[in-house]
Design a protein around this motif. Structure first.
Motif, PDB file in Angstrom:
ATOM      1  N   GLY A 112       0.779  -1.239   0.000  1.00  0.00           N
ATOM      2  CA  GLY A 112       0.000   0.000   0.000  1.00  0.00           C
ATOM      3  C   GLY A 112       0.805   1.280   0.000  1.00  0.00           C
ATOM      4  O   GLY A 112       0.212   2.365  -0.006  1.00  0.00           O
ATOM      5  N   VAL A 113       2.129   1.210  -0.010  1.00  0.00           N
ATOM      6  CA  VAL A 113       2.916   2.434   0.040  1.00  0.00           C
ATOM      7  C   VAL A 113       2.875   3.134  -1.323  1.00  0.00           C
ATOM      8  O   VAL A 113       2.958   2.501  -2.368  1.00  0.00           O
ATOM      9  CB  VAL A 113       4.372   2.142   0.473  1.00  0.00           C
ATOM     10  N   ALA A 114       2.695   4.436  -1.293  1.00  0.00           N
ATOM     11  CA  ALA A 114       2.623   5.221  -2.522  1.00  0.00           C
ATOM     12  C   ALA A 114       2.675   6.692  -2.151  1.00  0.00           C
ATOM     13  O   ALA A 114       2.393   7.060  -0.999  1.00  0.00           O
ATOM     14  CB  ALA A 114       1.336   4.921  -3.293  1.00  0.00           C
ATOM     15  N   PRO A 115       3.039   7.570  -3.088  1.00  0.00           N
ATOM     16  CA  PRO A 115       2.942   9.007  -2.811  1.00  0.00           C
ATOM     17  C   PRO A 115       1.475   9.391  -2.634  1.00  0.00           C
ATOM     18  O   PRO A 115       0.658   9.210  -3.541  1.00  0.00           O
ATOM     19  CB  PRO A 115       3.545   9.651  -4.074  1.00  0.00           C
ATOM     20  N   GLN A 116       1.107   9.877  -1.461  1.00  0.00           N
ATOM     21  CA  GLN A 116      -0.269  10.277  -1.173  1.00  0.00           C
ATOM     22  C   GLN A 116      -0.256  11.317  -0.071  1.00  0.00           C
ATOM     23  O   GLN A 116       0.725  11.454   0.660  1.00  0.00           O
ATOM     24  CB  GLN A 116      -1.125   9.069  -0.785  1.00  0.00           C
ATOM     25  N   TYR A 117      -1.376  12.040   0.027  1.00  0.00           N
ATOM     26  CA  TYR A 117      -1.427  13.123   0.998  1.00  0.00           C
ATOM     27  C   TYR A 117      -1.436  12.566   2.410  1.00  0.00           C
ATOM     28  O   TYR A 117      -2.220  11.674   2.744  1.00  0.00           O
ATOM     29  CB  TYR A 117      -2.659  13.997   0.783  1.00  0.00           C
ATOM     30  N   ALA A 118      -0.540  13.092   3.261  1.00  0.00           N
ATOM     31  CA  ALA A 118      -0.470  12.708   4.666  1.00  0.00           C
ATOM     32  C   ALA A 118      -0.856  13.912   5.509  1.00  0.00           C
ATOM     33  O   ALA A 118      -0.117  14.898   5.569  1.00  0.00           O
ATOM     34  CB  ALA A 118       0.949  12.236   5.020  1.00  0.00           C
ATOM     35  N   SER A 119      -2.019  13.844   6.147  1.00  0.00           N
ATOM     36  CA  SER A 119      -2.517  14.990   6.905  1.00  0.00           C
ATOM     37  C   SER A 119      -1.593  15.339   8.068  1.00  0.00           C
ATOM     38  O   SER A 119      -1.454  16.504   8.436  1.00  0.00           O
ATOM     39  CB  SER A 119      -3.929  14.700   7.421  1.00  0.00           C
ATOM     40  N   THR A 120      -0.957  14.324   8.664  1.00  0.00           N
ATOM     41  CA  THR A 120      -0.058  14.593   9.791  1.00  0.00           C
ATOM     42  C   THR A 120       1.165  15.391   9.358  1.00  0.00           C
ATOM     43  O   THR A 120       1.739  16.137  10.149  1.00  0.00           O
ATOM     44  CB  THR A 120       0.402  13.274  10.440  1.00  0.00           C
ATOM     45  N   LEU A 121       1.559  15.225   8.080  1.00  0.00           N
ATOM     46  CA  LEU A 121       2.707  15.959   7.556  1.00  0.00           C
ATOM     47  C   LEU A 121       2.275  17.229   6.826  1.00  0.00           C
ATOM     48  O   LEU A 121       3.088  18.115   6.583  1.00  0.00           O
ATOM     49  CB  LEU A 121       3.510  15.068   6.595  1.00  0.00           C
ATOM     50  N   GLY A 122       1.005  17.301   6.467  1.00  0.00           N
ATOM     51  CA  GLY A 122       0.504  18.460   5.736  1.00  0.00           C
ATOM     52  C   GLY A 122       0.993  18.538   4.303  1.00  0.00           C
ATOM     53  O   GLY A 122       1.006  19.617   3.705  1.00  0.00           O
ATOM     54  N   LYS A 123       1.347  17.381   3.730  1.00  0.00           N
ATOM     55  CA  LYS A 123       1.857  17.377   2.350  1.00  0.00           C
ATOM     56  C   LYS A 123       1.771  15.963   1.793  1.00  0.00           C
ATOM     57  O   LYS A 123       1.488  15.003   2.513  1.00  0.00           O
ATOM     58  CB  LYS A 123       3.306  17.870   2.314  1.00  0.00           C
ATOM     59  N   THR A 124       2.031  15.850   0.490  1.00  0.00           N
ATOM     60  CA  THR A 124       2.083  14.542  -0.138  1.00  0.00           C
ATOM     61  C   THR A 124       3.431  13.897   0.158  1.00  0.00           C
ATOM     62  O   THR A 124       4.479  14.535   0.043  1.00  0.00           O
ATOM     63  CB  THR A 124       1.879  14.669  -1.658  1.00  0.00           C
ATOM     64  N   ALA A 125       3.385  12.622   0.571  1.00  0.00           N
ATOM     65  CA  ALA A 125       4.607  11.913   0.932  1.00  0.00           C
ATOM     66  C   ALA A 125       4.453  10.442   0.584  1.00  0.00           C
ATOM     67  O   ALA A 125       3.340   9.942   0.400  1.00  0.00           O
ATOM     68  CB  ALA A 125       4.909  12.076   2.429  1.00  0.00           C
ATOM     69  N   ASN A 126       5.566   9.753   0.485  1.00  0.00           N
ATOM     70  CA  ASN A 126       5.554   8.311   0.255  1.00  0.00           C
ATOM     71  C   ASN A 126       5.167   7.638   1.582  1.00  0.00           C
ATOM     72  O   ASN A 126       5.916   7.682   2.550  1.00  0.00           O
ATOM     73  CB  ASN A 126       6.935   7.841  -0.197  1.00  0.00           C
ATOM     74  N   CYS A 127       3.982   7.032   1.621  1.00  0.00           N
ATOM     75  CA  CYS A 127       3.496   6.536   2.909  1.00  0.00           C
ATOM     76  C   CYS A 127       2.426   5.465   2.713  1.00  0.00           C
ATOM     77  O   CYS A 127       1.937   5.226   1.606  1.00  0.00           O
ATOM     78  CB  CYS A 127       2.935   7.675   3.754  1.00  0.00           C
ATOM     79  N   GLN A 128       2.089   4.819   3.822  1.00  0.00           N
ATOM     80  CA  GLN A 128       0.915   3.962   3.917  1.00  0.00           C
ATOM     81  C   GLN A 128      -0.170   4.734   4.659  1.00  0.00           C
ATOM     82  O   GLN A 128       0.137   5.532   5.546  1.00  0.00           O
ATOM     83  CB  GLN A 128       1.239   2.679   4.686  1.00  0.00           C
TER      84      GLN A 128
END
Length: 445
Positions: A112-128
């Motif tokens: 499931g890892v992919a570049p997607q918006y991470a609200s905790t970081l406030g930006k798009t990041a490579n994450c699950q």
């Protein structure tokens, strides 16, 4: 193996018994308490190897096998978690908070890892990204569900999903609101008690999500954006008069929809305090009006093109914060609900953010180093079980403190006048810590 001798570890072993009954094999029954104790115990890193070094020297392979490859079904343990959570905080005054949390990851092999918006970081990041459900009452949250959101870059690649062990039934594209509704159905089927569903705009903007909640007979309050279209509550459906040609066969609204922020522009705003925080009263300016949501079937309206017809009636609520930030919400609470209750209900959603932070910082939710679907969800389940145990201790401690206070009060002479006036703050949580800490011992060498 390190002997489990401290008070909290003994208590954990007893509390886990209903979960262990579902595991069957004695090796799994031994590894589960060790894994949960490793998450709760000391140490900055909560991945398998450092936890094994601290709590199960020489048993790394067994601990890793338990979480990543062991042949056991997580569903009965997930159901047991729902039972225990309901016992702890379930009730008609509880809330069920829908949200998601992102876990940054390097590479592209973890499920499931992919570049997607991470609200905790406030930006798009490579994450699950995990869709989460939190049951909470009186500011005590218990996380009860964490499900991986699988991005399109994965669902469009069957071979990639097969390598990561994604179950066949999860290899189809599902939105976060769809995942949330499926988990809500599981929670309802388990008999978990709650009064209201809360969600932020990531879910509240989805008309099918709101309609799904209503179809299930649930009370809800969700965030939206200021551009969300609504109708005045008094809107009526009429037959337009045809200037020429055949008579019109379909109704249209007699009023046009407008953005939520425009609907509230002339509303009466009031300063509202919804609870007492650590630095005093929490307050902001609120306004609320009854509206009809613009999420009915699409229909051509005069020369306006395709417009959504009026949907169900609801509260439209606006919030102006002291920082200048503006927020908007929809809620299907009864029409007689007062403004302070609306504000307090909406703001109860913050508790899930605290739970996400504690699961990561204190219990290692984002420390799992495996790549498989099964391993990730089992690790997430163990962190939720650990969190529920800590909240069990928290509530037990608060209950003992309250009992001692009553005993002390009853022991006072009957004619004595209390020296301090009792306040009207929340009864149990005011004296409780954010998260019950264990008496952590040093890790074994």
């Amino acid at each position: 193996m390190v002997n489990m001798t401290s008070n909290w570890e003994d208590e954990l072993a007893r509390w886990l018994e209903p979960f262990l009954d579902w595991l069957g094999h004695k090796a799994r029954r031994r590894m589960c308490p060790l894994y949960v104790a490793g998450l709760i115990g000391p140490g900055d890193r909560k991945s398998v190897q450092p936890m094994a070094e601290r709590f199960a020297p020489g048993d790394y392979d067994q601990l890793h096998h338990f979480i990543a490859d062991g042949v056991w079904d997580a569903a009965p343990l997930e159901s047991e978690l729902l039972i225990q959570a309901d016992r702890l905080v379930g009730g008609k005054d509880a809330v069920l908070v829908i949200d998601d949390t992102a876990m940054p990851k390097k590479g592209d092999r973890s499920v499931g890892v992919a570049p997607q918006y991470a609200s905790t970081l406030g930006k798009t990041a490579n994450c699950q990204t995990l869709v989460s459900l939190t049951l909470a009452r009186r500011e005590v949250p218990v996380m009860i569900a964490l499900r991986l959101f699988v991005p399109e870059s994965w669902t469009s690649d069957p071979a990639r999903m097969k390598r990561a062990g994604v179950p066949v039934e999860h290899r189809v594209a599902r939105t976060k609101p769809e995942i949330a509704l499926a988990e809500i159905d599981r929670v309802i089927a388990a008999g978990v008690r709650f009064g209201c569903v809360l969600a932020d705009a990531g879910y509240g903007l989805s008309a099918p999500f709101r309609q799904g909640l209503t179809a299930r007979g649930l009370v809800w309050a969700v965030g939206i954006l200021g551009r969300q279209k609504v109708y005045p509550a008094g809107v009526k459906l009429i037959f337009p008069i045809a200037g020429r040609g055949r008579p019109r066969e379909r109704h249209i609204p007699d009023l046009l929809s407008m953005p939520s922020e425009d609907m509230l522009a002339d509303a009466k705003w009031k300063n509202v305090s919804w609870r007492l925080g650590t630095k005093g009263k929490l307050k902001a300016r609120f306004a609320a009006v009854r509206v009809r949501t613009a999420d009915g079937p699409p229909q051509r309206i005069k020369d306006m093109g395709q417009q959504h017809l009026p949907g169900e009636e609801a509260w439209l609520i606006g919030e102006h914060r002291s920082s200048g930030e503006k927020k908007y919400y929809l809620a299907n609470l009864p029409a007689a609900t007062d403004l302070r209750t609306l504000a307090a209900t909406i703001k109860a959603r913050w508790i899930c953010e605290q739970a996400h932070q504690q699961l990561k910082e204190e219990l290692g939710l984002d420390h799992f180093e495996g790549r498989s679907w099964q391993g990730l969800h089992r690790h997430a389940l163990m962190t939720m079980i650990a969190y529920a145990f800590l909240q069990h201790r928290r509530l037990a401690q608060a209950g003992r403190k309250k009992k001692n206070q009553r005993a002390s009060a009853s022991a006072e002479p009957a004619g004595r006048t209390p020296s301090h006036r009792r306040t009207h703050r929340s009864t149990t949580t005011a004296a409780m810590p954010v998260l019950q800490k264990t008496n952590q011992r040093k890790a074994a060498a």
